[in-house]
Design a protein around this motif. Structure first.
Motif, PDB file in Angstrom:
ATOM      1  N   ALA A   8      52.933  60.985  76.928  1.00  0.00           N
ATOM      2  CA  ALA A   8      52.656  59.709  76.267  1.00  0.00           C
ATOM      3  C   ALA A   8      51.942  58.764  77.225  1.00  0.00           C
ATOM      4  O   ALA A   8      51.005  58.046  76.842  1.00  0.00           O
ATOM      5  CB  ALA A   8      53.956  59.087  75.767  1.00  0.00           C
ATOM      6  N   GLY A   9      52.387  58.758  78.464  1.00  0.00           N
ATOM      7  CA  GLY A   9      51.777  57.889  79.464  1.00  0.00           C
ATOM      8  C   GLY A   9      50.341  58.271  79.749  1.00  0.00           C
ATOM      9  O   GLY A   9      49.470  57.402  79.887  1.00  0.00           O
ATOM     10  N   LEU A  10      50.073  59.550  79.830  1.00  0.00           N
ATOM     11  CA  LEU A  10      48.724  60.019  80.091  1.00  0.00           C
ATOM     12  C   LEU A  10      47.785  59.598  78.960  1.00  0.00           C
ATOM     13  O   LEU A  10      46.666  59.132  79.194  1.00  0.00           O
ATOM     14  CB  LEU A  10      48.733  61.536  80.263  1.00  0.00           C
ATOM     15  CG  LEU A  10      47.457  62.171  80.787  1.00  0.00           C
ATOM     16  CD1 LEU A  10      47.068  61.601  82.149  1.00  0.00           C
ATOM     17  CD2 LEU A  10      47.654  63.684  80.892  1.00  0.00           C
ATOM     18  N   GLU A  11      48.262  59.718  77.732  1.00  0.00           N
ATOM     19  CA  GLU A  11      47.470  59.315  76.570  1.00  0.00           C
ATOM     20  C   GLU A  11      47.168  57.815  76.618  1.00  0.00           C
ATOM     21  O   GLU A  11      46.028  57.387  76.418  1.00  0.00           O
ATOM     22  CB  GLU A  11      48.223  59.678  75.286  1.00  0.00           C
ATOM     23  CG  GLU A  11      47.470  59.362  74.028  1.00  0.00           C
ATOM     24  CD  GLU A  11      48.251  59.770  72.785  1.00  0.00           C
ATOM     25  OE1 GLU A  11      48.172  59.033  71.787  1.00  0.00           O
ATOM     26  OE2 GLU A  11      48.938  60.808  72.813  1.00  0.00           O
ATOM     27  N   GLN A  12      48.186  56.998  76.884  1.00  0.00           N
ATOM     28  CA  GLN A  12      47.993  55.547  76.926  1.00  0.00           C
ATOM     29  C   GLN A  12      47.119  55.141  78.115  1.00  0.00           C
ATOM     30  O   GLN A  12      46.257  54.271  78.001  1.00  0.00           O
ATOM     31  CB  GLN A  12      49.339  54.817  77.014  1.00  0.00           C
ATOM     32  CG  GLN A  12      49.209  53.300  77.039  1.00  0.00           C
ATOM     33  CD  GLN A  12      48.514  52.737  75.823  1.00  0.00           C
ATOM     34  OE1 GLN A  12      48.911  52.997  74.690  1.00  0.00           O
ATOM     35  NE2 GLN A  12      47.462  51.973  76.025  1.00  0.00           N
ATOM     36  N   ARG A  13      47.348  55.753  79.251  1.00  0.00           N
ATOM     37  CA  ARG A  13      46.565  55.446  80.447  1.00  0.00           C
ATOM     38  C   ARG A  13      45.085  55.734  80.195  1.00  0.00           C
ATOM     39  O   ARG A  13      44.214  54.931  80.540  1.00  0.00           O
ATOM     40  CB  ARG A  13      47.095  56.286  81.613  1.00  0.00           C
ATOM     41  CG  ARG A  13      46.543  55.917  82.963  1.00  0.00           C
ATOM     42  CD  ARG A  13      47.203  56.740  84.058  1.00  0.00           C
ATOM     43  NE  ARG A  13      46.632  56.401  85.348  1.00  0.00           N
ATOM     44  CZ  ARG A  13      46.779  57.123  86.442  1.00  0.00           C
ATOM     45  NH1 ARG A  13      47.518  58.224  86.427  1.00  0.00           N
ATOM     46  NH2 ARG A  13      46.211  56.751  87.570  1.00  0.00           N
ATOM     47  N   LYS A  14      44.775  56.874  79.575  1.00  0.00           N
ATOM     48  CA  LYS A  14      43.395  57.217  79.270  1.00  0.00           C
ATOM     49  C   LYS A  14      42.798  56.269  78.233  1.00  0.00           C
ATOM     50  O   LYS A  14      41.627  55.895  78.323  1.00  0.00           O
ATOM     51  CB  LYS A  14      43.293  58.662  78.781  1.00  0.00           C
ATOM     52  CG  LYS A  14      43.479  59.679  79.885  1.00  0.00           C
ATOM     53  CD  LYS A  14      43.412  61.108  79.361  1.00  0.00           C
ATOM     54  CE  LYS A  14      43.545  62.103  80.496  1.00  0.00           C
ATOM     55  NZ  LYS A  14      43.438  63.502  80.008  1.00  0.00           N
ATOM     56  N   ALA A  15      43.594  55.877  77.249  1.00  0.00           N
ATOM     57  CA  ALA A  15      43.103  54.961  76.216  1.00  0.00           C
ATOM     58  C   ALA A  15      42.728  53.610  76.818  1.00  0.00           C
ATOM     59  O   ALA A  15      41.760  52.980  76.391  1.00  0.00           O
ATOM     60  CB  ALA A  15      44.153  54.786  75.124  1.00  0.00           C
ATOM     61  N   THR A  16      43.483  53.174  77.811  1.00  0.00           N
ATOM     62  CA  THR A  16      43.227  51.873  78.412  1.00  0.00           C
ATOM     63  C   THR A  16      42.183  51.945  79.517  1.00  0.00           C
ATOM     64  O   THR A  16      41.237  51.160  79.539  1.00  0.00           O
ATOM     65  CB  THR A  16      44.534  51.273  78.972  1.00  0.00           C
ATOM     66  OG1 THR A  16      45.436  51.054  77.875  1.00  0.00           O
ATOM     67  CG2 THR A  16      44.299  49.947  79.680  1.00  0.00           C
ATOM     68  N   LEU A  17      42.341  52.871  80.434  1.00  0.00           N
ATOM     69  CA  LEU A  17      41.496  52.904  81.633  1.00  0.00           C
ATOM     70  C   LEU A  17      40.305  53.849  81.519  1.00  0.00           C
ATOM     71  O   LEU A  17      39.409  53.818  82.367  1.00  0.00           O
ATOM     72  CB  LEU A  17      42.337  53.284  82.852  1.00  0.00           C
ATOM     73  CG  LEU A  17      43.528  52.375  83.134  1.00  0.00           C
ATOM     74  CD1 LEU A  17      44.281  52.870  84.352  1.00  0.00           C
ATOM     75  CD2 LEU A  17      43.078  50.921  83.309  1.00  0.00           C
ATOM     76  N   LEU A  84      39.290  44.970  78.546  1.00  0.00           N
ATOM     77  CA  LEU A  84      38.158  44.991  77.618  1.00  0.00           C
ATOM     78  C   LEU A  84      38.310  46.142  76.630  1.00  0.00           C
ATOM     79  O   LEU A  84      38.062  45.969  75.430  1.00  0.00           O
ATOM     80  CB  LEU A  84      36.843  45.111  78.385  1.00  0.00           C
ATOM     81  CG  LEU A  84      36.452  43.900  79.235  1.00  0.00           C
ATOM     82  CD1 LEU A  84      35.251  44.232  80.115  1.00  0.00           C
ATOM     83  CD2 LEU A  84      36.169  42.669  78.372  1.00  0.00           C
ATOM     84  N   ASN A  85      38.745  47.311  77.114  1.00  0.00           N
ATOM     85  CA  ASN A  85      38.982  48.459  76.229  1.00  0.00           C
ATOM     86  C   ASN A  85      40.064  48.163  75.203  1.00  0.00           C
ATOM     87  O   ASN A  85      40.057  48.727  74.106  1.00  0.00           O
ATOM     88  CB  ASN A  85      39.388  49.696  77.030  1.00  0.00           C
ATOM     89  CG  ASN A  85      38.263  50.256  77.862  1.00  0.00           C
ATOM     90  OD1 ASN A  85      37.092  50.016  77.586  1.00  0.00           O
ATOM     91  ND2 ASN A  85      38.616  51.003  78.889  1.00  0.00           N
ATOM     92  N   ASN A  86      41.009  47.299  75.574  1.00  0.00           N
ATOM     93  CA  ASN A  86      42.113  46.962  74.670  1.00  0.00           C
ATOM     94  C   ASN A  86      41.832  45.720  73.822  1.00  0.00           C
ATOM     95  O   ASN A  86      42.726  45.192  73.178  1.00  0.00           O
ATOM     96  CB  ASN A  86      43.411  46.771  75.463  1.00  0.00           C
ATOM     97  CG  ASN A  86      43.984  48.093  75.910  1.00  0.00           C
ATOM     98  OD1 ASN A  86      43.742  49.125  75.308  1.00  0.00           O
ATOM     99  ND2 ASN A  86      44.762  48.071  76.978  1.00  0.00           N
TER     100      ASN A  86
END
Length: 124
Positions: A8-17, A84-86
């Motif tokens: 879950a963290g990897l998915e969120q980290r990639k979505a943001t960064l 900015l991505n968020n």
């Protein structure tokens, strides 16, 4: 390590960064730093960011204020791009920097503006 939190963290980290940035951080981690990358991905991004009580945009805004207050400008730049991505706007970033200046001082706000300008110019 909890593999569910890591995923879950990897998915969120990639979505943001961004996938490219995250993959680079993980792929270049060595035996010394890899355990930290894994733990931070599970804890910060899986547990912390995985709690949907606070949406990603608000969480990004909070991070900019806190990291700016700490003066950790390399991380601030990374999270400015993530903000900015968020969906955080240029105007919202400016308002966050104003708060950093009020509570942490003008020199720190100036540092945030310098880095924000660099991020904003490169995102256009």
């Amino acid at each position: 390590m909890n593999s569910e939190l890591y995923r879950a963290g990897l998915e969120q980290r990639k979505a943001t960064l961004g996938t490219e940035y995250v993959n680079k951080q993980i792929d270049t981690a060595d035996e010394f730093s890899k355990p930290f990358q894994e733990a931070m991905t599970a804890w910060c991004w899986g547990f912390g960011w995985g709690d949907d009580t606070i949406d990603a945009k608000t969480r990004s805004m909070m991070n900019l204020a806190m990291i700016g207050a700490l003066g950790k400008m390399t991380e601030w730049e990374t999270h400015c791009r993530g903000a900015l991505n968020n969906g955080v706007t240029k105007e919202e970033i400016r308002a966050i920097i104003h708060v950093v200046g009020i509570y942490c001082g003008v020199p720190q706000a100036l540092e945030c503006f310098r880095v924000a300008r660099k991020v904003l110019e490169s995102s256009n």
